[in-house]
Design a protein around this motif. Sequence first.
Motif, PDB file in Angstrom:
ATOM      1  N   ASP A 296      28.509  42.160  24.636  1.00 35.72           N
ATOM      2  CA  ASP A 296      28.496  41.251  25.788  1.00 35.72           C
ATOM      3  C   ASP A 296      29.335  40.020  25.453  1.00 35.72           C
ATOM      4  O   ASP A 296      28.844  39.037  24.910  1.00 35.72           O
ATOM      5  N   LYS A 299      28.156  36.572  26.653  1.00 38.28           N
ATOM      6  CA  LYS A 299      27.022  36.027  25.907  1.00 38.28           C
ATOM      7  C   LYS A 299      27.485  35.481  24.555  1.00 38.28           C
ATOM      8  O   LYS A 299      27.045  34.415  24.118  1.00 38.28           O
ATOM      9  N   ASP A 360      19.831  33.720  25.896  1.00 35.03           N
ATOM     10  CA  ASP A 360      20.233  33.852  27.293  1.00 35.03           C
ATOM     11  C   ASP A 360      20.221  32.473  27.964  1.00 35.03           C
ATOM     12  O   ASP A 360      19.569  31.544  27.471  1.00 35.03           O
ATOM     13  N   SER A 751      18.049  38.375  32.246  1.00 37.43           N
ATOM     14  CA  SER A 751      19.017  38.978  31.322  1.00 37.43           C
ATOM     15  C   SER A 751      18.677  40.451  31.109  1.00 37.43           C
ATOM     16  O   SER A 751      17.603  40.909  31.488  1.00 37.43           O
TER      17      SER A 751
END
Length: 917
Positions: A296, A299, A360, A751
């Motif tokens: 990700d 992220k 997150d 998330s």
Amino acid sequence: MSFSTAIRSELCLISVLGDFISTINRKSRIVSFFGAIQMFGFKIRLISVRFARICITVGLVCAALACDSTHFLKSPTAKSDVVTDIVSGISRALADQRSKLLSDIRYQVSLNLPANKLMGITGHSVIKFKWKADQTDFLVLDFKDPRANVKSLKLNGAKVSWELRFDHILIQEEELRDGFNEISIDYLVGSGGLNRDDNFLYTLFVPDRAHFSIPVFDQPDLKATVKWSVEAPNNWTVITNGAMVTRDKKSGTVFWEFAETRPISTYLFSLAAGEFFEEKEVVNGREFRFFHRDGDTEKVKTNQSELIRLHAQALEWMEEYTGIDYPFQKFDFVLVPDFQYGGMEHPGSIFYRDSRLMLDPSATQNQLLSRAAVIAHETAHMWFGDLVTMRWFDDVWTKEVFANFFSAKIIEPSFTEIDHELRFLTEHYPSAYRIDRSRGANPISQPLSNLKFAGSLYGPIIYQKAPIVMRHLEMRIGGEQLRQGLIQYLERYSFGNASWSNLINILEENSGENLKSWNHDWVEQAGLPIISVRRTNRWVELTQKDPLEKGRTWEQLLTVAYGKMEKNQISSTSTVINMDDETHKIDDLGDIDFVIPNGSGFEYGQFLLDTESQNFLLENVNSVDDNLLRGAAWISLWEQVLQNRLSPDRFFSRLLHAIEVEKDELLLETLQGFLQECFVRYLNVSSQLQVLPDLEALLWSKANNVAGGLSKTARASFYQNYRMLASTEAGKQKLFELWSKKVEVKSLPLSELDQISLSMRLAVLDPDNSEFILKAQAKLIKNKDRKARFNFLLPALSSNAEVRAEFVDSLRDYSNREREAWVIAGLSYVHHPSRAIESVAHISSGLNLLTEIQRTGDIFFPTQWLNAIFDGHNSSVALNIALDFLSENPSLPAGLLDKIEQAIDPLRRSVAISMSN
Ligand SMILES: [Zn+2]
């Protein structure tokens, strides 16, 4: 290492429990009065009082490879006691003798890593060392299962006969030279110290697991350099303690060579290899690299700068405090999916549980603080633990105490809006009390006969209580005295080992204080004093009692706070007494409404309030201005519930009111922790059903209260709590809508991890729809590591009790327990409170497996295993199963018996409370 707040929190041991446990167990926070003990001394923080600011200043204080080349020796004739004492594991006797005979050890470790985790790993080590001759019969080298795993062994260039005993290779002393020797050994790498997945692996050698994989002298005071070289698949990245020197492509593989390290203990040797992404930044001329498996990119981008900044800041803080530059060659860290601990302090390559660092956007304040704290904890270990290491693991607490002690100080500049005194207390006191008030309480300092039992040393007593005690010491001798003593300790034992008594000697010499009695009360003695309050309108009497009635005392200063409600405002003041005796009386207090014996937040004990104070505070605690004093009062009120002196229903109703009005975010999270535990553990079913609709409504409205002045992180804490507690039909429907993303809480997106966790909770709450939900969720997970974890947990989530029973049964096989974090999460779902009636049948099998869990698992596993089983149970049936097990197994190692007592303490209390109400 860091333990997680889950039990409650952290092992380097910042350990971590499953999705459910980690939240359910999130406990309280406290309060403090004395303020900032600062680096160069401390100042006393005064209780703030709105009207009457009568503050008292106190001037105190405070193989499968065949062993075809193995030649067995004839039975030896022992000439030393130690040789005949060679037993399974690393005994203290073996370690003591060996440390006198061996020095100047250097390892070259070469490994060949196949991509397929089912294929064996071959290794070749060259071990150079200096030997003191004519002192014993044998050289003892540690290596698990040598008969199966050793392929060839040479000493000083020639084949040599050797013998095996347990997990040791014995070479006759006559074969060795007085002075330098070299062992060259080919072997199959043992799986015990490795964690292998399909496309990555990592080592975790603490406390004595290096010899489960490679041949070593596996004890902390035989420090050695290590030089790794690794052949790995060409799409893999390899990270070790040493800096990379060369990386040569071969056909289908890459050969990695690393620089020789500085001398370190074998439990700190580390290797991670596999498909990793690499990120890099330079801060003030120092390069930081980190490795992760999270695809990700958004992220990663969101977290990267903060991760690097927190590490850089922690390093600079420690260099400033110690006056010693970062002692190792390079600074890398590796984010490992479902890593056993919060972090592990390998020099040059710290390993972390990825979810502790990659947060997150919906993280709470506590999660942000906790991330900074684990980073500071592992960074502080570079000096305390890695540069200077305990001589033996009985002193493992000496490294953990300083890691947590400094962590609390290091994170202060990063969170200027936080009351760090309050933070220290909320992070340390409730977790320490949970263990220290149990029948299995252990002292900070514990003897250890063999490293194979080292796991039982770890827990909140060394992670949470020890830093509290260290602050008492700092207060007693002064911050600068402590600092100078620690610098002397680091300089004197640099790249070596030291014991707690070495440090105490330095501190006594420097300060002129006799610390023996303090050490006896707080370090060598288990448990905590019961301090109760009796009062009239004119005087207050404080009595110290030993819960075991053995006449023990714990000397400490108490800042007794007392006050009164006047014109709807609470005024308070305090006085300090030295609680060195059983009883103390304070006269002439005038007309007061309450007394709080732990008024500074420094005090440690079970504080029993008098009835009038309890009643007054229960109704009025929200009107106490000072955050620390208010937090201390809440902690004390919670203790009254646990001591069965205050009804959980009454406490809960006041908590519901308090979380509506509490302004301090740390306290708000603390109160929500109490709320959660009180609801799940101490309210009976009819009370739960009665309060649940109001509770859900309050949490939901707070989570969505964008215009109400709540910060995003505070709303996130309500949102997380809602997802954890909602269980009415309407609540379940809402959870389903959240999971399916038909409903969203503003600016707090769900998330992927949240959604997975929610699907699992829904599967437990709503058995009729569990199959549909879990199948739909499975299709949404793209990340390989998360998919593997999800698939592992499916049988534990099943609505079919037989499938869950098969899952529990499968855990008897070691190969099904290798991913410990997954096992703990699975067990937590099996023993979820809503399934307690069925899962009671699995308690015995879990207890019967405990010895095996300790033998084969990592250091936090036994505690996590027990908590995962017992945290879901409140019934006398469950308690009786545990008590029967204890009475039928008195010969279990004392450390394990203690762990069981620690795990069932809340269950004991819950049964006692329900029987009396
Ligand atoms: Zn640690």
